[in-house]
Design an enzyme around this catalytic site. Sequence first.
Site, PDB file in Angstrom:
ATOM      1  N   MET A  97      44.452  22.124  55.606  1.00  8.25           N
ATOM      2  CA  MET A  97      43.373  21.310  56.911  1.00  8.25           C
ATOM      3  C   MET A  97      43.388  21.440  57.842  1.00  8.25           C
ATOM      4  O   MET A  97      44.290  20.222  58.355  1.00  8.25           O
ATOM      5  CB  MET A  97      43.400  20.172  55.915  1.00  8.25           C
ATOM      6  CG  MET A  97      42.493  18.580  56.418  1.00  8.25           C
ATOM      7  SD  MET A  97      40.956  19.315  57.340  1.00  8.25           S
ATOM      8  CE  MET A  97      40.197  18.604  55.139  1.00  8.25           C
ATOM      9  N   GLY A  98      43.354  22.561  58.212  1.00 10.55           N
ATOM     10  CA  GLY A  98      43.329  22.748  60.322  1.00 10.55           C
ATOM     11  C   GLY A  98      41.447  22.383  60.733  1.00 10.55           C
ATOM     12  O   GLY A  98      41.485  21.844  60.186  1.00 10.55           O
ATOM     13  N   ARG A  99      42.219  22.885  62.066  1.00 18.26           N
ATOM     14  CA  ARG A  99      40.786  22.665  62.782  1.00 18.26           C
ATOM     15  C   ARG A  99      38.947  22.969  61.485  1.00 18.26           C
ATOM     16  O   ARG A  99      38.130  22.407  61.810  1.00 18.26           O
ATOM     17  CB  ARG A  99      40.427  23.771  64.278  1.00 18.26           C
ATOM     18  CG  ARG A  99      41.653  22.919  64.793  1.00 18.26           C
ATOM     19  CD  ARG A  99      41.285  24.397  65.878  1.00 18.26           C
ATOM     20  NE  ARG A  99      42.278  24.129  67.231  1.00 18.26           N
ATOM     21  CZ  ARG A  99      43.257  24.892  67.178  1.00 18.26           C
ATOM     22  NH1 ARG A  99      43.648  25.296  66.354  1.00 18.26           N
ATOM     23  NH2 ARG A  99      44.104  24.621  67.934  1.00 18.26           N
ATOM     24  N   ILE A 100      39.853  24.664  61.214  1.00 17.98           N
ATOM     25  CA  ILE A 100      38.257  24.589  60.115  1.00 17.98           C
ATOM     26  C   ILE A 100      38.352  24.479  59.133  1.00 17.98           C
ATOM     27  O   ILE A 100      37.197  23.121  59.210  1.00 17.98           O
ATOM     28  CB  ILE A 100      38.561  25.958  59.982  1.00 17.98           C
ATOM     29  CG1 ILE A 100      38.923  27.025  61.291  1.00 17.98           C
ATOM     30  CG2 ILE A 100      37.447  26.529  58.773  1.00 17.98           C
ATOM     31  CD1 ILE A 100      38.985  28.594  61.300  1.00 17.98           C
ATOM     32  N   ARG A 130      41.848  34.244  54.307  1.00 21.71           N
ATOM     33  CA  ARG A 130      42.071  35.837  54.637  1.00 21.71           C
ATOM     34  C   ARG A 130      42.368  36.373  52.825  1.00 21.71           C
ATOM     35  O   ARG A 130      42.297  36.110  52.147  1.00 21.71           O
ATOM     36  CB  ARG A 130      43.175  35.725  55.677  1.00 21.71           C
ATOM     37  CG  ARG A 130      43.763  36.042  56.612  1.00 21.71           C
ATOM     38  CD  ARG A 130      42.668  37.322  57.197  1.00 21.71           C
ATOM     39  NE  ARG A 130      43.291  37.198  58.682  1.00 21.71           N
ATOM     40  CZ  ARG A 130      42.371  36.332  59.301  1.00 21.71           C
ATOM     41  NH1 ARG A 130      41.236  36.158  58.971  1.00 21.71           N
ATOM     42  NH2 ARG A 130      42.630  36.733  61.246  1.00 21.71           N
ATOM     43  N   GLU A 175      40.366  45.185  52.431  1.00 21.55           N
ATOM     44  CA  GLU A 175      39.382  44.957  53.552  1.00 21.55           C
ATOM     45  C   GLU A 175      38.893  46.153  54.482  1.00 21.55           C
ATOM     46  O   GLU A 175      39.998  45.829  55.218  1.00 21.55           O
ATOM     47  CB  GLU A 175      39.524  43.345  54.450  1.00 21.55           C
ATOM     48  CG  GLU A 175      38.026  42.760  54.623  1.00 21.55           C
ATOM     49  CD  GLU A 175      38.619  41.839  55.369  1.00 21.55           C
ATOM     50  OE1 GLU A 175      38.647  41.986  56.317  1.00 21.55           O
ATOM     51  OE2 GLU A 175      39.442  40.726  54.565  1.00 21.55           O
ATOM     52  N   HIS A 205      33.536  39.771  56.273  1.00 20.58           N
ATOM     53  CA  HIS A 205      34.151  38.990  57.068  1.00 20.58           C
ATOM     54  C   HIS A 205      33.356  38.641  58.290  1.00 20.58           C
ATOM     55  O   HIS A 205      33.544  38.689  59.618  1.00 20.58           O
ATOM     56  CB  HIS A 205      34.849  39.958  58.253  1.00 20.58           C
ATOM     57  CG  HIS A 205      36.766  39.238  58.760  1.00 20.58           C
ATOM     58  ND1 HIS A 205      38.314  39.856  57.745  1.00 20.58           N
ATOM     59  CD2 HIS A 205      36.698  37.893  59.089  1.00 20.58           C
ATOM     60  CE1 HIS A 205      38.481  38.715  58.542  1.00 20.58           C
ATOM     61  NE2 HIS A 205      37.591  37.959  59.027  1.00 20.58           N
TER      62      HIS A 205
END
Length: 317
Positions: free
Chosen positions: A153-156, A232, A261, A280
């Site tokens: 639960m950061g900015r994104i 990620r 990836e 991505h």
Amino acid sequence: MDRVYVTRELPERLIDPLRQVTDVAMWDGDGPVPNDVLVSETSTADGLLCMITDAIGPSLLARASYLRVISQMAVGVDNIDTDECSRRGILVGHTPGVLTETVADSAFALLGAAARRLFEGEREVRSGKWGPWEPFHLTGGDLHNTTLGIVGMGRIGSAIARRAAGYEMRVLYSSPTSKDLPDADHVPLKVLLGESDHVVLSASLNVATRGLIGASELRLMRPTAYLVNVARGPLVNTADLIEALLSGRIAGAALDVTDPEPLPPDHPLLSLPNCLVVPHLGSASVRTRNAMAALAVENLIAGLEGWSMPAGFSTAG
Ligand code: DGY
């Protein structure tokens, strides 16, 4: 004049402010700069403007005796040994904030595409298999009035939660610390996995989150649930995810990021009808990529000039 190396060709209008104050060399080949070129160019550089595809590890840093500033054109810096940078007094900048809303948009686009099985339908149409309408053909899950679990639960994560409110979703989140979010409940990961109709991963990759979602976590998810990863690839154990998708342990997945990836074209994930994979693209709007490049340039100039970087990376978060 300081010498800087830019590891991918960026538009001149964005690089111009850097050219005004530094001597710029830029990789202009196809794809990522080869590692030997990166190591050799960095060994004489005072500043580096790099991408998530560049491995900035201890041996490169050991040869980079002049390097004072690394500015990454991404929010995630898991390709950079940031501990080694701080030991060597090298400043690291990144691009949080400017991509938040775009990545949150991507999370919802992927969630909608997965839960409503749009990619399966699209594949059917293109392959000439669109038959007469059927009452229960390609029925999937709803978004509205469901429970959304957000891991990280950061900015994104917060921007995803804000969008969820528009869908009248109940929001659960797991993160190391509880945030002041009136419309989202902080719960242990196990509770989140068991109670969510959909799970979105938006945590950064670090030692604590690598392999966070494996067989035992996937077993806790609902068989009707969809997993979305916009963070990620290595947050998820790929072999365990394949098993969960194959066995119907979960309904489906939509992945903007994978491990490895890029995925080779014959990778088993790509043969699963209930798995959508995109390359991505989370922050890939024109406006946002321009803003990321501009911020990376600003960070680099500020760091080299001895000013505080607009977006310096700190291991404290
Ligand atoms: C980031 O910024 O970390 C993204 O993954 C690349 O847009």
